[in-house]
Design a protein around this motif. Structure first.
Motif, PDB file in Angstrom:
ATOM      1  N   SER A 125       0.818  -1.307   0.030  1.00 31.15           N
ATOM      2  CA  SER A 125       0.152   0.017   0.007  1.00 31.15           C
ATOM      3  C   SER A 125       0.965   1.450  -0.065  1.00 31.15           C
ATOM      4  N   ASP A 126       2.081   1.250   0.694  1.00 28.31           N
ATOM      5  CA  ASP A 126       3.047   2.260   0.737  1.00 28.31           C
ATOM      6  C   ASP A 126       3.192   2.570  -0.942  1.00 28.31           C
ATOM      7  N   LEU A 127       3.704   1.483  -1.589  1.00 26.11           N
ATOM      8  CA  LEU A 127       4.029   1.801  -2.914  1.00 26.11           C
ATOM      9  C   LEU A 127       2.932   2.162  -3.734  1.00 26.11           C
ATOM     10  N   LEU A 128       1.966   1.695  -3.816  1.00 24.59           N
ATOM     11  CA  LEU A 128       0.836   1.864  -4.706  1.00 24.59           C
ATOM     12  C   LEU A 128       0.126   3.571  -4.497  1.00 24.59           C
ATOM     13  N   ALA A 129       0.489   3.914  -3.184  1.00 24.42           N
ATOM     14  CA  ALA A 129       0.091   5.373  -2.741  1.00 24.42           C
ATOM     15  C   ALA A 129       1.354   6.212  -3.542  1.00 24.42           C
ATOM     16  N   ARG A 130       2.398   5.738  -3.897  1.00 19.30           N
ATOM     17  CA  ARG A 130       3.602   6.746  -4.599  1.00 19.30           C
ATOM     18  C   ARG A 130       3.376   6.378  -6.255  1.00 19.30           C
ATOM     19  N   ASP A 131       3.026   5.282  -6.363  1.00 17.98           N
ATOM     20  CA  ASP A 131       3.109   4.584  -7.913  1.00 17.98           C
ATOM     21  C   ASP A 131       1.899   3.901  -8.061  1.00 17.98           C
ATOM     22  N   ALA A 132       1.083   4.682  -9.086  1.00 13.58           N
ATOM     23  CA  ALA A 132      -0.093   3.969  -9.263  1.00 13.58           C
ATOM     24  C   ALA A 132      -0.028   2.804 -10.328  1.00 13.58           C
ATOM     25  N   ALA A 133       0.967   2.845 -11.004  1.00 20.27           N
ATOM     26  CA  ALA A 133       1.139   1.806 -11.994  1.00 20.27           C
ATOM     27  C   ALA A 133       2.648   1.044 -11.925  1.00 20.27           C
ATOM     28  N   PRO A 134       2.788   0.446 -10.754  1.00 19.83           N
ATOM     29  CA  PRO A 134       4.490   0.088 -10.597  1.00 19.83           C
ATOM     30  C   PRO A 134       4.720  -1.040 -11.614  1.00 19.83           C
ATOM     31  N   GLU A 135       6.164  -1.050 -12.286  1.00 16.43           N
ATOM     32  CA  GLU A 135       6.654  -2.287 -12.704  1.00 16.43           C
ATOM     33  C   GLU A 135       6.733  -3.484 -11.716  1.00 16.43           C
ATOM     34  N   ARG A 136       7.113  -4.535 -12.277  1.00 17.70           N
ATOM     35  CA  ARG A 136       7.286  -5.767 -11.449  1.00 17.70           C
ATOM     36  C   ARG A 136       8.471  -5.486 -10.224  1.00 17.70           C
ATOM     37  N   ALA A 137       9.490  -5.053 -10.884  1.00 20.04           N
ATOM     38  CA  ALA A 137      10.924  -4.609 -10.237  1.00 20.04           C
ATOM     39  C   ALA A 137      10.617  -3.674  -9.117  1.00 20.04           C
ATOM     40  N   ALA A 138       9.600  -2.661  -9.342  1.00 23.13           N
ATOM     41  CA  ALA A 138       9.338  -1.800  -8.265  1.00 23.13           C
ATOM     42  C   ALA A 138       8.562  -2.389  -7.272  1.00 23.13           C
ATOM     43  N   VAL A 139       7.548  -3.378  -7.512  1.00 19.83           N
ATOM     44  CA  VAL A 139       6.967  -4.023  -6.583  1.00 19.83           C
ATOM     45  C   VAL A 139       8.089  -4.994  -5.694  1.00 19.83           C
ATOM     46  N   LEU A 140       8.683  -5.660  -6.227  1.00 21.47           N
ATOM     47  CA  LEU A 140       9.857  -6.498  -5.756  1.00 21.47           C
ATOM     48  C   LEU A 140      10.522  -5.820  -4.739  1.00 21.47           C
ATOM     49  N   GLY A 141      10.882  -4.346  -5.105  1.00 22.70           N
ATOM     50  CA  GLY A 141      11.637  -3.404  -4.096  1.00 22.70           C
ATOM     51  C   GLY A 141      10.745  -3.108  -2.978  1.00 22.70           C
ATOM     52  N   ALA A 142       9.791  -2.776  -3.219  1.00 19.94           N
ATOM     53  CA  ALA A 142       8.905  -2.310  -2.189  1.00 19.94           C
ATOM     54  C   ALA A 142       8.595  -3.290  -0.993  1.00 19.94           C
TER      55      ALA A 142
END
Ligand code: FES
Length: 569
Positions: A125-142
């Motif tokens: 939820s932290d990630l999606l609040a900052r990045d509405a359409a993240p790449e897989r790599a961003a999800v892995l990082g978050a």
């Protein structure tokens, strides 16, 4: 106990209340500023959806949002949250975006045991609040700061990506790959509870009036010991009600297999592995935590430890358990045909020697539970993989009939075989019986890792041969397994490895043997496969090597020698 621990337990005089917001609601907590936020949430505010896995910032199970950014609540002192906003898993249902996330986790079956799920949801939820359409790599990082021991992460990452695609939550369950039943994806019956923080694990529902146990463990792998006069200790620590020793345990021996009961609940004059339970402090939570190990009147007389298979099998090896002079716990054997003649006839042969290490299960939820007396029966709520075996062994230890003990399994935050052995059950049951009060015990992470069972370390020597057409002629394996100080599931490993040693291959001549050796290591027990994965290293390496020697494709070699239906009848 150190200062921080004292503050963590809220034992110091509380300063003025710290005000902050939790899940949109203003709260005020009067407690020491050094108290961990995770303890405030769980123990003061009843928000047990936030989990404690390591209490050291490593596992991420306690991840919450602090002013919208993910933090480990075990590393944030209460004083640092004054005036700020905290969001826990219980608060995620308030917003459509995070509800979508929970729905996606449910669709993908991303919560398996579920102990990591609150932390995963919060981090996502932290990630999606900052990045509405993240790449897989961003999800892995978050999500990188939250560990999961069950899922392999794929379903979790897919769920986060799917939550973005399906904002609004209109998607149903993914289409069934094959028909309406077998192969169909069905929602987990306990999925919602794991996604909302409502699921109750071993440490989540301890009665407010419970006494607590703290186990004092051996620092030595092998030692004799004496316990001196305990009354000065009790006098120095108000709230410390009792110290349990081996003398308090009615029948001080348990095991997986009733005919091999060799492990004491509390060691009786001798410890056989580092981390073995020596005594148990019983009293109010803060009081048992305050006792320093150095205060305890325990005198150890270290013995030469037997470390590893080589030491256990040496001709002059010290005996780990009286009555087992050669340190052999048990041996298993599986034979077919006459090995010597086939070895002589084989065209090609290969030989391997492997050593594998002991492995910790590292489930995210440490052992935890509590007991109370209900209508005269001992009722134990604990994280476990096998309540009926727990019931029978706990009843044996307490000198009761099985019907006088009831095990109520809590949600189990990972086990992988490690929670097939008893942990907290006998001591909480004993203490509840002695006091008539609810009694709780929650292992700390280092305690869990030191004292619970492991995957067997092993030394395997194996050889196999094939004819010129690439057909297996013989297979032989000699496996030595370090089974630690007590039997646990060692007999299953010794019995199962020989049966599975040649793997899924048709071999006319087999000689497979396994031995479980007692050492001064923590008991080795069940861990996904009971020794079979260790044996697989040997037979798969041999298959590769034989194929290479015969210049055959490795898959073709395996296909040629694969077991077929009817081979085993
Ligand atoms: Fe992640 Fe079990 S589902 S640790």
């Amino acid at each position: 106990m150190n200062e921080l621990a004292a503050a963590t337990l809220g034992e110091r005089p509380a300063p003025a209340g710290t005000r902050f917001r939790v899940n949109g609601r203003p709260v005020e907590v009067a407690a020491a500023p050094a108290l961990r936020l995770v303890d405030v949430l769980r123990d003061r505010l009843g928000l047990t959806g936030t989990k404690v896995g390591c209490n050291a910032g490593d596992c991420g199970a306690c991840t919450v949002l602090l002013d919208g950014r993910q933090v480990c609540a075990c590393l944030v002192p209460l004083g640092q949250v004054a005036g700020r906003a905290v969001t826990t898993v219980e608060g995620l249902e308030r917003e459509p975006r995070t509800r979508d996330l929970q729905a996606a986790f449910h669709r993908h079956g991303a919560a398996q045991c579920g102990i990591c799920t609150p932390g995963m949801l919060i981090a996502a939820s932290d990630l999606l609040a900052r990045d509405a359409a993240p790449e897989r790599a961003a999800v892995l990082g978050a999500l990188g700061g939250v560990l999961c021991r069950c899922t392999g992460y794929r379903k979790i990452v897919d769920a986060v990506l799917d939550a973005v695609l399906d904002a609004g939550g209109s998607a149903g369950a993914p289409a069934a790959p094959t028909g309406p039943a077998v192969g169909a994806r069905v929602p987990k019956v306990d999925g919602r509870a794991k996604l909302t923080g409502r699921e109750r694990y071993g440490a989540d529902a301890v009665p407010a009036d419970a006494l607590w146990l703290r186990i004092v463990r051996s620092p030595y792998p092998a030692a004799r010991f004496e316990i001196g006069d305990l009354s000065p200790l009790l006098g120095r620590h108000p709230g410390l009600e009792r110290v349990l020793t081996a003398a308090d345990v009615p029948v001080n021996a348990f095991a997986i297999f009733p005919h091999l009961r060799d492990q004491p609940v509390l060691a009786d004059g001798e410890v056989r592995f580092p981390g073995e339970a020596v005594l148990a402090l019983l009293g109010h939570r803060g009081a048992v935590a305050r006792v320093a190990d150095e205060e305890l009147p325990i005198r150890y007389f270290p013995l030469q430890p037997v470390i590893g298979i080589e030491a256990a099998t040496a001709p002059d090896a010290r005996t780990v358990q009286a009555g087992r002079a050669d340190n052999l716990l048990i041996a298993g054997r599986c034979c077919r045909g006459t090995l010597e003649s086939q070895e002589a006839a084989g065209t090609v042969r290969s030989e391997v020697l492997f050593e594998t290490a002991s492995v910790e299960h590292a489930y995210i939820e440490p052992e935890a539970g509590w007991a109370e007396i209900v209508h005269g029966r001992v009722e134990i709520h604990a994280t476990t993989q096998c309540p009926y075996m727990d019931r029978d062994e706990t009843a044996h230890v307490l000198g009761l009939d099985p019907e006088q003990v009831r095990i109520v399994p809590t949600a189990c935050g990972g086990g992988f075989g490690g929670k097939l052995d008893l942990s907290v059950q006998p001591l909480v049951g004993l203490a509840a019986r002695l006091t008539g009060r609810p009694v709780a015990l929650v292992y700390e992470r280092p305690e869990s890792m030191a004292s619970t069972t492991k995957r067997h370390a092993s030394r395997l020597s194996a050889r196999a041969g094939a004819d010129a057409e690439g057909r297996l002629r013989f297979f032989a394996l000699d496996g030595a397994f370090d089974t630690g100080a007590y039997a646990s599931w060692g007999p299953t490993v010794a019995g199962r490895v020989p049966v599975h040693a040649p793997g899924p291959y048709r071999v006319p001549t087999v000689r497979a043997e396994a031995r479980a050796w007692l050492t001064n290591a923590p008991p080795a027990g069940a861990f996904r496969g009971f020794g079979v994965p260790q044996a697989a290293l040997a037979h798969e390496t041999l298959m590769d090597d034989l194929a290479l020697t015969l210049r055959l494709d490795r898959l073709e070699f395996r296909r040629r020698n694969a077991l077929r239906v009817g081979d085993l009848t």
